[in-house]
Design an enzyme around this catalytic site. Sequence first.
Site, mmCIF file in Angstrom:
data_model
loop_
_atom_site.group_PDB
_atom_site.id
_atom_site.type_symbol
_atom_site.label_atom_id
_atom_site.label_comp_id
_atom_site.label_asym_id
_atom_site.label_seq_id
_atom_site.Cartn_x
_atom_site.Cartn_y
_atom_site.Cartn_z
ATOM 1 N N TYR A 11 0.820 -1.228 0.000
ATOM 2 C CA TYR A 11 0.000 0.000 0.000
ATOM 3 C C TYR A 11 0.855 1.279 0.000
ATOM 4 O O TYR A 11 0.807 2.071 -0.955
ATOM 5 C CB TYR A 11 -0.926 -0.060 1.214
ATOM 6 N N ASN A 32 7.515 -10.207 -2.090
ATOM 7 C CA ASN A 32 7.158 -11.633 -2.140
ATOM 8 C C ASN A 32 5.648 -11.810 -2.303
ATOM 9 O O ASN A 32 5.148 -12.928 -2.230
ATOM 10 C CB ASN A 32 7.650 -12.376 -0.887
ATOM 11 N N ASN A 35 1.340 -9.857 0.769
ATOM 12 C CA ASN A 35 0.164 -9.028 1.048
ATOM 13 C C ASN A 35 -0.077 -8.048 -0.097
ATOM 14 O O ASN A 35 -0.470 -6.892 0.133
ATOM 15 C CB ASN A 35 0.343 -8.265 2.376
ATOM 16 N N PHE A 80 10.190 -0.979 3.110
ATOM 17 C CA PHE A 80 8.801 -1.045 3.566
ATOM 18 C C PHE A 80 8.400 -2.470 3.949
ATOM 19 O O PHE A 80 7.429 -2.651 4.685
ATOM 20 C CB PHE A 80 7.838 -0.627 2.441
ATOM 21 N N SER A 124 6.949 3.082 12.904
ATOM 22 C CA SER A 124 5.525 3.220 13.212
ATOM 23 C C SER A 124 5.318 3.956 14.525
ATOM 24 O O SER A 124 6.156 3.888 15.438
ATOM 25 C CB SER A 124 4.931 1.806 13.314
ATOM 26 N N ALA A 125 4.163 4.608 14.635
ATOM 27 C CA ALA A 125 3.790 5.285 15.881
ATOM 28 C C ALA A 125 3.631 4.294 17.028
ATOM 29 O O ALA A 125 3.630 4.704 18.191
ATOM 30 C CB ALA A 125 2.476 6.031 15.676
ATOM 31 N N THR A 126 3.517 2.987 16.706
ATOM 32 C CA THR A 126 3.336 1.994 17.777
ATOM 33 C C THR A 126 4.593 1.846 18.639
ATOM 34 O O THR A 126 4.552 1.148 19.641
ATOM 35 C CB THR A 126 2.993 0.591 17.207
ATOM 36 N N TYR A 148 4.503 -6.415 17.284
ATOM 37 C CA TYR A 148 4.689 -5.596 16.079
ATOM 38 C C TYR A 148 5.481 -4.325 16.405
ATOM 39 O O TYR A 148 6.498 -4.022 15.777
ATOM 40 C CB TYR A 148 3.328 -5.241 15.457
ATOM 41 N N LYS A 152 9.464 -3.035 15.341
ATOM 42 C CA LYS A 152 9.869 -1.754 14.736
ATOM 43 C C LYS A 152 10.919 -1.059 15.608
ATOM 44 O O LYS A 152 11.907 -0.524 15.097
ATOM 45 C CB LYS A 152 8.640 -0.845 14.561
ATOM 46 N N PRO A 292 -8.608 -4.860 23.957
ATOM 47 C CA PRO A 292 -7.463 -4.706 24.852
ATOM 48 C C PRO A 292 -6.290 -4.099 24.081
ATOM 49 O O PRO A 292 -6.037 -4.477 22.935
ATOM 50 C CB PRO A 292 -7.127 -6.138 25.297
ATOM 51 N N ASP A 294 -5.963 -1.108 22.860
ATOM 52 C CA ASP A 294 -6.251 0.087 22.045
ATOM 53 C C ASP A 294 -6.142 1.351 22.902
ATOM 54 O O ASP A 294 -6.521 1.351 24.077
ATOM 55 C CB ASP A 294 -7.669 -0.001 21.458
HETATM 56 N N1 LIG Z 1 -0.345 0.841 7.075
HETATM 57 C C1 LIG Z 1 -0.091 1.256 8.316
HETATM 58 O O1 LIG Z 1 -1.015 1.552 9.080
HETATM 59 C C2 LIG Z 1 1.338 1.415 8.805
HETATM 60 C C3 LIG Z 1 1.594 2.252 9.901
HETATM 61 C C4 LIG Z 1 2.907 2.370 10.354
HETATM 62 C C5 LIG Z 1 3.925 1.671 9.739
HETATM 63 N N2 LIG Z 1 3.645 0.860 8.686
HETATM 64 C C6 LIG Z 1 4.762 0.101 8.069
HETATM 65 O O2 LIG Z 1 4.912 0.518 6.724
HETATM 66 C C7 LIG Z 1 5.326 -0.583 5.911
HETATM 67 C C8 LIG Z 1 4.379 -0.721 4.731
HETATM 68 O O3 LIG Z 1 3.051 -0.867 5.231
HETATM 69 P P1 LIG Z 1 1.802 -1.085 4.265
HETATM 70 O O4 LIG Z 1 0.599 -0.598 4.988
HETATM 71 O O5 LIG Z 1 2.098 -0.543 2.922
HETATM 72 O O6 LIG Z 1 1.761 -2.667 4.257
HETATM 73 P P2 LIG Z 1 1.518 -3.694 3.036
HETATM 74 O O7 LIG Z 1 1.268 -5.022 3.673
HETATM 75 O O8 LIG Z 1 0.514 -3.156 2.091
HETATM 76 O O9 LIG Z 1 2.941 -3.694 2.314
HETATM 77 C C9 LIG Z 1 4.012 -4.500 2.745
HETATM 78 C C10 LIG Z 1 4.578 -5.191 1.518
HETATM 79 O O10 LIG Z 1 5.729 -5.947 1.912
HETATM 80 C C11 LIG Z 1 5.652 -7.228 1.270
HETATM 81 N N3 LIG Z 1 6.458 -8.122 2.113
HETATM 82 C C12 LIG Z 1 6.220 -8.477 3.406
HETATM 83 N N4 LIG Z 1 7.214 -9.257 3.855
HETATM 84 C C13 LIG Z 1 8.101 -9.390 2.827
HETATM 85 C C14 LIG Z 1 9.333 -10.089 2.683
HETATM 86 N N5 LIG Z 1 9.847 -10.809 3.670
HETATM 87 N N6 LIG Z 1 9.983 -10.009 1.491
HETATM 88 C C15 LIG Z 1 9.457 -9.288 0.459
HETATM 89 N N7 LIG Z 1 8.289 -8.603 0.548
HETATM 90 C C16 LIG Z 1 7.631 -8.673 1.719
HETATM 91 C C17 LIG Z 1 4.173 -7.549 1.184
HETATM 92 O O11 LIG Z 1 3.862 -8.482 0.174
HETATM 93 C C18 LIG Z 1 3.594 -6.169 0.870
HETATM 94 O O12 LIG Z 1 3.573 -5.927 -0.525
HETATM 95 C C19 LIG Z 1 5.340 -1.807 6.828
HETATM 96 O O13 LIG Z 1 6.664 -2.027 7.250
HETATM 97 C C20 LIG Z 1 4.477 -1.392 7.990
HETATM 98 O O14 LIG Z 1 4.846 -2.029 9.196
HETATM 99 C C21 LIG Z 1 2.369 0.730 8.186
#
Ligand SMILES: NC(=O)c1ccc[n+]([C@@H]2O[C@H](COP(=O)([O-])OP(=O)(O)OC[C@H]3O[C@@H](n4cnc5c(N)ncnc54)[C@H](O)[C@@H]3O)[C@@H](O)[C@H]2O)c1
Length: 354
Positions: A11, A32, A35, A80, A124-126, A148, A152, A292, A294
């Site tokens: 995303y 990969n 997701n 990412f 992440s903010a977490t 999670y 991070k 729990p 949140d």
């Molecule tokens: N969306 C949120 O709310 C949010 C908030 C804070 C931080 N983040 C962080 O931002 C990053 C991106 O988030 P997103 O919402 O776009 O998630 P997403 O799941 O849409 O994107 C993650 C991508 O990484 C790929 N992936 C996962 N593990 C992999 C691996 N081992 N090798 C290759 N590809 C792999 C997945 O297929 C996916 O395309 C993540 O690290 C997430 O923890 C997201």
Amino acid sequence: MNILVTGGTGYIASHTCIALAEAGHVVTIVDNFSNSNPEVVDRIARITGHYPRLVYGDINDPPFLNELFQKIPLHAVFHFAGKKAVGESMQLPLYYYQNNVTASVVLLDAMQRHGVKTLIFSSSATVYSPADAGGARENMLLAPQNPYGCSKAMVEQILDSVHHADPSWNIVRLRYFNPAGAHPSGRMGESPEGAPQNLMPYLCQIAEGKKTCLPVFGDDYPTRDGTGIRDYVHVMDLASGHVAALDFLNEHGGNHVFNLGSGHGYSVLEMIHAFEKVSGLQIPVQIHARRPGDLAASWADCSKAQNLLKWQVQFGLDEICKDAWKWSRLRELPLAGSTDLKRMPVTVYAPWRH
Ligand SMILES: NC(=O)c1ccc[n+]([C@@H]2O[C@H](COP(=O)([O-])OP(=O)(O)OC[C@H]3O[C@@H](n4cnc5c(N)ncnc54)[C@H](O)[C@@H]3O)[C@@H](O)[C@H]2O)c1
């Protein structure tokens, strides 16, 4: 610059690939597809006019990464790739540490071996303590409450150590708050595999008739309407924050951390009303007990990113809802536009994985 984007069909990364391409960078995606879907590159190409290179593989695979870095000359990595669901991480902690922490170490090791020492990391903010969740600032002590968030915070700590040992590394950690919305064209947005974990994709699924009712967890928080407050930031604002971070690193180098949010908190009910206003739909809501773990309220202090990255959000709540709603309506339509765009074949450097 030649930039490797891990998790690039996900995303946030896919929207960042657009911003990077528009800033003149050449993008290679590695994913990969755990997701996401390879067809995301068709969407990137329709929007930017160019296909990014797409490499299928898992970053938690040293021989694969070694080959990738050998074959493709790279200047920087945007990392990412990772798993992101708090609840799932409580059920599957080892999977989260393996995919988020071990895989990051594998990536950093490959980068170091191949002399690529510029990294933008998705944090992440977490990572913040719940006590600091309202107006969190980057220099507050980290106190993540689930595997999670711990994963991070651990990677952030590893990055500090890497930079301490070798200050020629250039690192930015970006702590995202709640990314939401879609590309304003409506041709790219969030497509979670399985049940949506976040509010906006859930609202979209109700609008698309895939879900009937929005579960709201808690209406008795000490907030203005009793529902939880979060800092929603438009995904294209996040994307431009990444480009600003790269520009900053290119000028100043070093090891830095920035919050990326809107700096404003909106309640769940305010989000629902904003979505109802732009879509003209009525969203059925069912109130459940608090979940729990949140928080009542969480939002960012973004002054550091505003001052140093010269980054400001351009989009507000209306645009977040409008673009998500547009994506909801257009996602199933065939992609229009130039058919003479040349799609690069998906490159597979690790045939032993099939
Ligand atoms: N969306 C949120 O709310 C949010 C908030 C804070 C931080 N983040 C962080 O931002 C990053 C991106 O988030 P997103 O919402 O776009 O998630 P997403 O799941 O849409 O994107 C993650 C991508 O990484 C790929 N992936 C996962 N593990 C992999 C691996 N081992 N090798 C290759 N590809 C792999 C997945 O297929 C996916 O395309 C993540 O690290 C997430 O923890 C997201």
